[in-house]
Design a protein around this motif. Structure first.
Motif, mmCIF file in Angstrom:
data_model
loop_
_atom_site.group_PDB
_atom_site.id
_atom_site.type_symbol
_atom_site.label_atom_id
_atom_site.label_comp_id
_atom_site.label_asym_id
_atom_site.label_seq_id
_atom_site.Cartn_x
_atom_site.Cartn_y
_atom_site.Cartn_z
ATOM 1 N N VAL A 228 0.859 -1.181 0.000
ATOM 2 C CA VAL A 228 0.000 0.000 0.000
ATOM 3 C C VAL A 228 0.899 1.234 0.000
ATOM 4 N N SER A 229 0.358 2.348 -0.456
ATOM 5 C CA SER A 229 1.141 3.576 -0.528
ATOM 6 C C SER A 229 1.215 4.261 0.824
ATOM 7 N N SER A 230 2.174 5.157 0.966
ATOM 8 C CA SER A 230 2.310 5.916 2.210
ATOM 9 C C SER A 230 1.090 6.802 2.453
ATOM 10 N N THR A 231 0.425 7.212 1.367
ATOM 11 C CA THR A 231 -0.780 8.039 1.513
ATOM 12 C C THR A 231 -1.881 7.266 2.220
ATOM 13 N N VAL A 232 -2.037 5.996 1.856
ATOM 14 C CA VAL A 232 -3.050 5.146 2.504
ATOM 15 C C VAL A 232 -2.714 4.978 3.981
ATOM 16 N N VAL A 233 -1.442 4.778 4.284
ATOM 17 C CA VAL A 233 -1.008 4.635 5.672
ATOM 18 C C VAL A 233 -1.369 5.880 6.479
ATOM 19 N N THR A 234 -1.062 7.038 5.910
ATOM 20 C CA THR A 234 -1.315 8.291 6.611
ATOM 21 C C THR A 234 -2.802 8.540 6.802
ATOM 22 N N VAL A 235 -3.572 8.369 5.742
ATOM 23 C CA VAL A 235 -5.021 8.611 5.814
ATOM 24 C C VAL A 235 -5.661 7.677 6.826
ATOM 25 N N TYR A 236 -5.254 6.418 6.844
ATOM 26 C CA TYR A 236 -5.820 5.426 7.777
ATOM 27 C C TYR A 236 -5.617 5.861 9.226
ATOM 28 N N HIS A 237 -4.377 6.208 9.586
ATOM 29 C CA HIS A 237 -4.076 6.518 10.978
ATOM 30 C C HIS A 237 -4.639 7.870 11.407
ATOM 31 N N VAL A 238 -4.594 8.851 10.529
ATOM 32 C CA VAL A 238 -5.179 10.149 10.864
ATOM 33 C C VAL A 238 -6.693 10.020 11.016
ATOM 34 N N LEU A 239 -7.317 9.272 10.128
ATOM 35 C CA LEU A 239 -8.764 9.073 10.193
ATOM 36 C C LEU A 239 -9.163 8.369 11.487
ATOM 37 N N TRP A 240 -8.400 7.331 11.859
ATOM 38 C CA TRP A 240 -8.708 6.627 13.107
ATOM 39 C C TRP A 240 -8.541 7.537 14.316
ATOM 40 N N PHE A 241 -7.471 8.320 14.343
ATOM 41 C CA PHE A 241 -7.227 9.198 15.482
ATOM 42 C C PHE A 241 -8.319 10.256 15.593
ATOM 43 N N VAL A 242 -8.751 10.796 14.463
ATOM 44 C CA VAL A 242 -9.808 11.803 14.479
ATOM 45 C C VAL A 242 -11.117 11.205 14.979
ATOM 46 N N ILE A 243 -11.480 10.032 14.454
ATOM 47 C CA ILE A 243 -12.743 9.405 14.837
ATOM 48 C C ILE A 243 -12.731 9.005 16.308
ATOM 49 N N SER A 244 -11.653 8.389 16.750
ATOM 50 C CA SER A 244 -11.607 7.863 18.115
ATOM 51 C C SER A 244 -11.405 8.959 19.156
ATOM 52 N N ALA A 245 -10.417 9.800 18.935
ATOM 53 C CA ALA A 245 -10.061 10.795 19.952
ATOM 54 C C ALA A 245 -11.006 11.987 19.973
ATOM 55 N N PHE A 246 -11.477 12.418 18.817
ATOM 56 C CA PHE A 246 -12.270 13.651 18.758
ATOM 57 C C PHE A 246 -13.774 13.410 18.684
ATOM 58 N N LEU A 247 -14.185 12.251 18.229
ATOM 59 C CA LEU A 247 -15.614 11.989 18.101
ATOM 60 C C LEU A 247 -16.120 11.034 19.179
ATOM 61 N N LEU A 248 -15.554 9.814 19.223
ATOM 62 C CA LEU A 248 -16.063 8.802 20.149
ATOM 63 C C LEU A 248 -15.859 9.209 21.602
ATOM 64 N N LEU A 249 -14.675 9.701 21.939
ATOM 65 C CA LEU A 249 -14.428 10.112 23.321
ATOM 66 C C LEU A 249 -15.257 11.330 23.706
ATOM 67 N N ASN A 250 -15.479 12.219 22.744
ATOM 68 C CA ASN A 250 -16.301 13.391 23.027
ATOM 69 C C ASN A 250 -17.755 13.023 23.269
ATOM 70 N N LEU A 251 -18.209 11.931 22.656
ATOM 71 C CA LEU A 251 -19.563 11.450 22.928
ATOM 72 C C LEU A 251 -19.703 11.048 24.390
ATOM 73 N N VAL A 252 -18.696 10.344 24.916
ATOM 74 C CA VAL A 252 -18.694 9.949 26.322
ATOM 75 C C VAL A 252 -18.654 11.189 27.217
#
Length: 273
Positions: A228-252
């Protein structure tokens, strides 16, 4: 009997009574910590005196009760009684070492009596208990996302088995290991299995070296170890961090804050009445 009950109620209403019990709880908590360093008969004697004071406190609160139902429907009263009763269990008479350890650990929970000492802390505990239902559904939502991302992570970023590599692929794999070793060195492939991938994502959620995961995988991509390309690696991890840290935790956080506001308004309303 009415005189005794009225006297007990007057004692419970006094500020010095609550402050005195709070001071005893603090002393008890400090001595529990001291006992992890040294064991002395004087400390044991003081702890026994404190246990007697806690017993007297519960008796006074029981006498001052409005009714048996109101007293035993209060979870804090059950909490206090259980901790005091555990204090009377003679550890030296228990032959089973594991049972002795359980008793000692439960006695340490007397530190938690500090939670009752402050009305604000009691309010926070009440809010957390009321938030359990909301947090339960948030945990389900979080589990769905972490499971989904873990499966994607295994499919995209799992490193190949070095024993199966030959020629140029084996050489590139060796270069990759030299340039981007796992941190710590005894850790396994972050996306080598579903359970390891889920732990990796939880680790990323805490902010622990999640960028290192991305850099290592980018290096693996550059050496052709993963397809996979480095772009896919970056998008995957940034997307996960945004969803988990900024959305899911904020719901709690939002659920807890909302329940805190409701509990505070209910408390203020009851106080006015």
């Amino acid at each position: 009997m009415d005189f005794i009950r009225q006297t007990a109620r007057q004692i419970c209403k006094q500020r010095w009574f609550d402050l005195g019990i709070m001071a005893i709880i603090v002393i008890n908590s400090v001595l529990i910590g001291v006992e992890t360093y040294i064991s002395h008969p004087h400390i044991t004697a003081i702890q026994n005196v404190i246990l007697g004071i806690f017993t007297i406190e519960i008796i006074i609160r029981f006498i001052a009760r409005d009714s048996l139902k109101s007293f035993f429907s209060d979870g804090w009263n059950w909490f206090d009684m259980i901790l005091v009763l555990i204090g009377y269990v003679p550890v030296s008479f228990i032959p089973n070492s594991s049972t002795t350890m359980v008793i000692r650990v439960l006695r340490i929970f007397r530190v938690l009596r500090l939670l009752r000492a402050s009305k604000e802390i009691k309010l926070i505990i009440t809010v957390l208990l009321k938030s359990i239902t909301a947090m339960f559904y948030n945990v389900i939502l979080f589990s769905i996302f972490i499971y989904l991302f873990a499966i994607i992570g295994v499919g995209l970023f799992r490193l190949p088995d070095p024993k199966s590599l030959t020629g140029e692929e084996a050489k590139q794999y060796e270069l990759f290991i030299q340039e981007a070793p796992n941190s710590p060195s005894n850790s396994s492939d972050p996306y080598g299995s579903l359970d390891e991938a889920m732990f990796t994502l939880f680790r990323a959620l805490t902010g622990d070296d999640w960028t290192d995961l991305r850099y290592n995988l980018v290096t693996a991509s550059e050496h052709g170890v993963i397809k996979v390309s480095s772009t896919v690696v970056t998008v995957y991890h940034v997307l996960w961090f945004v969803i988990s840290a900024f959305l899911l935790l904020n719901l709690v956080t939002g659920a807890i804050i909302n329940n805190y506001q409701m509990a505070k308004e209910e408390k203020d309303h009851n106080t006015k009445e």
